[in-house]
Motif scaffolding. Structure first.
Motif, PDB file in Angstrom:
ATOM      1  N   LEU A  46       0.835  -1.198   0.000  1.00  0.00           N
ATOM      2  CA  LEU A  46       0.000   0.000   0.000  1.00  0.00           C
ATOM      3  C   LEU A  46       0.873   1.252   0.000  1.00  0.00           C
ATOM      4  CD1 LEU A  46      -2.983   0.846   0.211  1.00  0.00           C
ATOM      5  CD2 LEU A  46      -2.675   0.936   2.675  1.00  0.00           C
ATOM      6  N   LYS A  47       0.629   2.142  -0.959  1.00  0.00           N
ATOM      7  CA  LYS A  47       1.373   3.398  -1.069  1.00  0.00           C
ATOM      8  C   LYS A  47       0.418   4.546  -0.778  1.00  0.00           C
ATOM      9  CE  LYS A  47       5.045   1.405  -2.869  1.00  0.00           C
ATOM     10  NZ  LYS A  47       5.790   0.663  -1.915  1.00  0.00           N
ATOM     11  N   LEU A  48       0.557   5.157   0.378  1.00  0.00           N
ATOM     12  CA  LEU A  48      -0.314   6.261   0.779  1.00  0.00           C
ATOM     13  C   LEU A  48       0.506   7.491   1.122  1.00  0.00           C
ATOM     14  CD1 LEU A  48      -2.851   4.475   3.153  1.00  0.00           C
ATOM     15  CD2 LEU A  48      -3.280   5.294   0.854  1.00  0.00           C
ATOM     16  N   THR A  49      -0.090   8.629   0.936  1.00  0.00           N
ATOM     17  CA  THR A  49       0.480   9.899   1.383  1.00  0.00           C
ATOM     18  C   THR A  49      -0.634  10.680   2.065  1.00  0.00           C
ATOM     19  OG1 THR A  49       0.005  10.904  -0.758  1.00  0.00           O
ATOM     20  CG2 THR A  49       2.208  10.019  -0.454  1.00  0.00           C
ATOM     21  N   CYS A  50      -0.288  11.797   2.664  1.00  0.00           N
ATOM     22  CA  CYS A  50      -1.305  12.614   3.312  1.00  0.00           C
ATOM     23  C   CYS A  50      -1.257  14.023   2.734  1.00  0.00           C
ATOM     24  CB  CYS A  50      -1.122  12.634   4.821  1.00  0.00           C
ATOM     25  SG  CYS A  50       0.437  13.291   5.379  1.00  0.00           S
ATOM     26  N   TYR A  51      -2.375  14.704   2.818  1.00  0.00           N
ATOM     27  CA  TYR A  51      -2.460  16.078   2.344  1.00  0.00           C
ATOM     28  C   TYR A  51      -3.379  16.866   3.267  1.00  0.00           C
ATOM     29  CZ  TYR A  51      -7.083  14.982   0.476  1.00  0.00           C
ATOM     30  OH  TYR A  51      -8.399  14.607   0.351  1.00  0.00           O
ATOM     31  N   GLN A  52      -3.185  18.177   3.268  1.00  0.00           N
ATOM     32  CA  GLN A  52      -4.035  19.043   4.086  1.00  0.00           C
ATOM     33  C   GLN A  52      -5.116  19.650   3.210  1.00  0.00           C
ATOM     34  OE1 GLN A  52      -2.075  22.251   6.094  1.00  0.00           O
ATOM     35  NE2 GLN A  52      -3.619  22.300   7.689  1.00  0.00           N
ATOM     36  N   SER A  53      -6.342  19.558   3.657  1.00  0.00           N
ATOM     37  CA  SER A  53      -7.479  20.083   2.907  1.00  0.00           C
ATOM     38  C   SER A  53      -7.538  21.602   3.031  1.00  0.00           C
ATOM     39  CB  SER A  53      -8.772  19.478   3.437  1.00  0.00           C
ATOM     40  OG  SER A  53      -9.878  20.117   2.859  1.00  0.00           O
ATOM     41  N   PRO A  54      -7.687  22.306   1.914  1.00  0.00           N
ATOM     42  CA  PRO A  54      -7.822  23.761   1.998  1.00  0.00           C
ATOM     43  C   PRO A  54      -9.193  24.193   2.524  1.00  0.00           C
ATOM     44  CG  PRO A  54      -7.940  23.038  -0.275  1.00  0.00           C
ATOM     45  CD  PRO A  54      -7.623  21.823   0.543  1.00  0.00           C
ATOM     46  N   VAL A  55     -10.159  23.291   2.521  1.00  0.00           N
ATOM     47  CA  VAL A  55     -11.512  23.636   2.949  1.00  0.00           C
ATOM     48  C   VAL A  55     -11.619  23.704   4.465  1.00  0.00           C
ATOM     49  CG1 VAL A  55     -13.925  22.920   2.891  1.00  0.00           C
ATOM     50  CG2 VAL A  55     -12.492  22.612   0.870  1.00  0.00           C
ATOM     51  N   ASP A  56     -11.201  22.623   5.140  1.00  0.00           N
ATOM     52  CA  ASP A  56     -11.376  22.580   6.594  1.00  0.00           C
ATOM     53  C   ASP A  56     -10.066  22.490   7.367  1.00  0.00           C
ATOM     54  OD1 ASP A  56     -10.664  20.007   6.002  1.00  0.00           O
ATOM     55  OD2 ASP A  56     -12.335  19.071   7.042  1.00  0.00           O
ATOM     56  N   GLY A  57      -8.932  22.404   6.675  1.00  0.00           N
ATOM     57  CA  GLY A  57      -7.640  22.364   7.348  1.00  0.00           C
ATOM     58  C   GLY A  57      -7.284  21.011   7.933  1.00  0.00           C
ATOM     59  N   GLY A  58      -8.127  20.009   7.718  1.00  0.00           N
ATOM     60  CA  GLY A  58      -7.853  18.664   8.220  1.00  0.00           C
ATOM     61  C   GLY A  58      -6.886  17.923   7.316  1.00  0.00           C
ATOM     62  N   TRP A  59      -6.317  16.856   7.830  1.00  0.00           N
ATOM     63  CA  TRP A  59      -5.379  16.034   7.077  1.00  0.00           C
ATOM     64  C   TRP A  59      -6.071  14.749   6.660  1.00  0.00           C
ATOM     65  CZ3 TRP A  59      -0.467  17.466   5.690  1.00  0.00           C
ATOM     66  CH2 TRP A  59      -0.007  18.661   6.242  1.00  0.00           C
ATOM     67  N   TYR A  60      -5.857  14.346   5.402  1.00  0.00           N
ATOM     68  CA  TYR A  60      -6.503  13.170   4.837  1.00  0.00           C
ATOM     69  C   TYR A  60      -5.472  12.296   4.149  1.00  0.00           C
ATOM     70  CZ  TYR A  60     -10.769  15.802   5.625  1.00  0.00           C
ATOM     71  OH  TYR A  60     -11.782  16.499   6.220  1.00  0.00           O
ATOM     72  N   LEU A  61      -5.792  11.017   3.970  1.00  0.00           N
ATOM     73  CA  LEU A  61      -4.921  10.071   3.292  1.00  0.00           C
ATOM     74  C   LEU A  61      -5.335   9.949   1.836  1.00  0.00           C
ATOM     75  CD1 LEU A  61      -4.817   7.191   5.922  1.00  0.00           C
ATOM     76  CD2 LEU A  61      -3.447   9.254   5.808  1.00  0.00           C
ATOM     77  N   THR A  62      -4.342   9.734   0.977  1.00  0.00           N
ATOM     78  CA  THR A  62      -4.629   9.548  -0.442  1.00  0.00           C
ATOM     79  C   THR A  62      -3.622   8.578  -1.040  1.00  0.00           C
ATOM     80  OG1 THR A  62      -4.936  10.616  -2.577  1.00  0.00           O
ATOM     81  CG2 THR A  62      -3.250  11.533  -1.168  1.00  0.00           C
ATOM     82  N   SER A  63      -4.062   7.864  -2.063  1.00  0.00           N
ATOM     83  CA  SER A  63      -3.140   7.003  -2.803  1.00  0.00           C
ATOM     84  C   SER A  63      -2.703   7.675  -4.093  1.00  0.00           C
ATOM     85  CB  SER A  63      -3.815   5.660  -3.121  1.00  0.00           C
ATOM     86  OG  SER A  63      -4.958   5.882  -3.910  1.00  0.00           O
ATOM     87  N   ASP A  64      -3.254   8.847  -4.386  1.00  0.00           N
ATOM     88  CA  ASP A  64      -2.906   9.611  -5.579  1.00  0.00           C
ATOM     89  C   ASP A  64      -1.664  10.446  -5.288  1.00  0.00           C
ATOM     90  OD1 ASP A  64      -2.920  10.865  -8.014  1.00  0.00           O
ATOM     91  OD2 ASP A  64      -4.477  12.288  -7.479  1.00  0.00           O
ATOM     92  N   THR A  65      -0.550  10.096  -5.930  1.00  0.00           N
ATOM     93  CA  THR A  65       0.710  10.798  -5.663  1.00  0.00           C
ATOM     94  C   THR A  65       0.835  12.075  -6.466  1.00  0.00           C
ATOM     95  OG1 THR A  65       1.814   9.449  -7.328  1.00  0.00           O
ATOM     96  CG2 THR A  65       1.944   8.699  -5.040  1.00  0.00           C
ATOM     97  N   SER A  66      -0.003  12.295  -7.468  1.00  0.00           N
ATOM     98  CA  SER A  66       0.120  13.507  -8.287  1.00  0.00           C
ATOM     99  C   SER A  66      -0.414  14.739  -7.565  1.00  0.00           C
ATOM    100  CB  SER A  66      -0.620  13.326  -9.612  1.00  0.00           C
ATOM    101  OG  SER A  66      -2.004  13.167  -9.389  1.00  0.00           O
ATOM    102  N   SER A  67      -1.311  14.548  -6.580  1.00  0.00           N
ATOM    103  CA  SER A  67      -1.881  15.698  -5.881  1.00  0.00           C
ATOM    104  C   SER A  67      -1.002  16.190  -4.732  1.00  0.00           C
ATOM    105  CB  SER A  67      -3.269  15.335  -5.322  1.00  0.00           C
ATOM    106  OG  SER A  67      -3.130  14.354  -4.327  1.00  0.00           O
ATOM    107  N   VAL A  68       0.018  15.423  -4.377  1.00  0.00           N
ATOM    108  CA  VAL A  68       0.899  15.819  -3.278  1.00  0.00           C
ATOM    109  C   VAL A  68       2.000  16.714  -3.813  1.00  0.00           C
ATOM    110  CG1 VAL A  68       2.436  14.959  -1.494  1.00  0.00           C
ATOM    111  CG2 VAL A  68       0.388  13.686  -2.092  1.00  0.00           C
ATOM    112  N   GLN A  69       2.267  17.781  -3.098  1.00  0.00           N
ATOM    113  CA  GLN A  69       3.266  18.757  -3.564  1.00  0.00           C
ATOM    114  C   GLN A  69       4.661  18.313  -3.211  1.00  0.00           C
ATOM    115  OE1 GLN A  69       1.700  22.044  -1.458  1.00  0.00           O
ATOM    116  NE2 GLN A  69       0.200  22.493  -3.043  1.00  0.00           N
TER     117      GLN A  69
END
Length: 69
Positions: A46-69
């Motif tokens: 499993l390949k996961l990363t996390c990102y911070q949501s601009p809407v609510d400021g919470g952190w979420y997990l994603t398997s999409d690596t293109s959306s991570v900066q």
């Protein structure tokens, strides 16, 4: 006369949030990274990363690596 089992069946928790019903929000980046490490213990490929949501400021997990900066 035998007794009857009248125990109510288990109902899974369902998040009924209108914005993202299937997402789990983490309060901090370290909590999200800890959750990734825990999930990778049971799913080795499993390949996961996390990102911070601009809407609510919470952190979420994603398997999409293109959306991570």
């Amino acid at each position: 006369m035998p007794r009857r089992n009248r125990t109510p069946k288990h109902q899974r928790y369902r998040n009924n949030s209108a914005r993202a019903p299937e997402k789990k929000r983490f309060a901090s980046r370290s909590d999200a990274l800890r959750a990734i490490r825990e999930l990778q213990k049971y799913h080795l490929d499993l390949k996961l990363t996390c990102y911070q949501s601009p809407v609510d400021g919470g952190w979420y997990l994603t398997s999409d690596t293109s959306s991570v900066q």
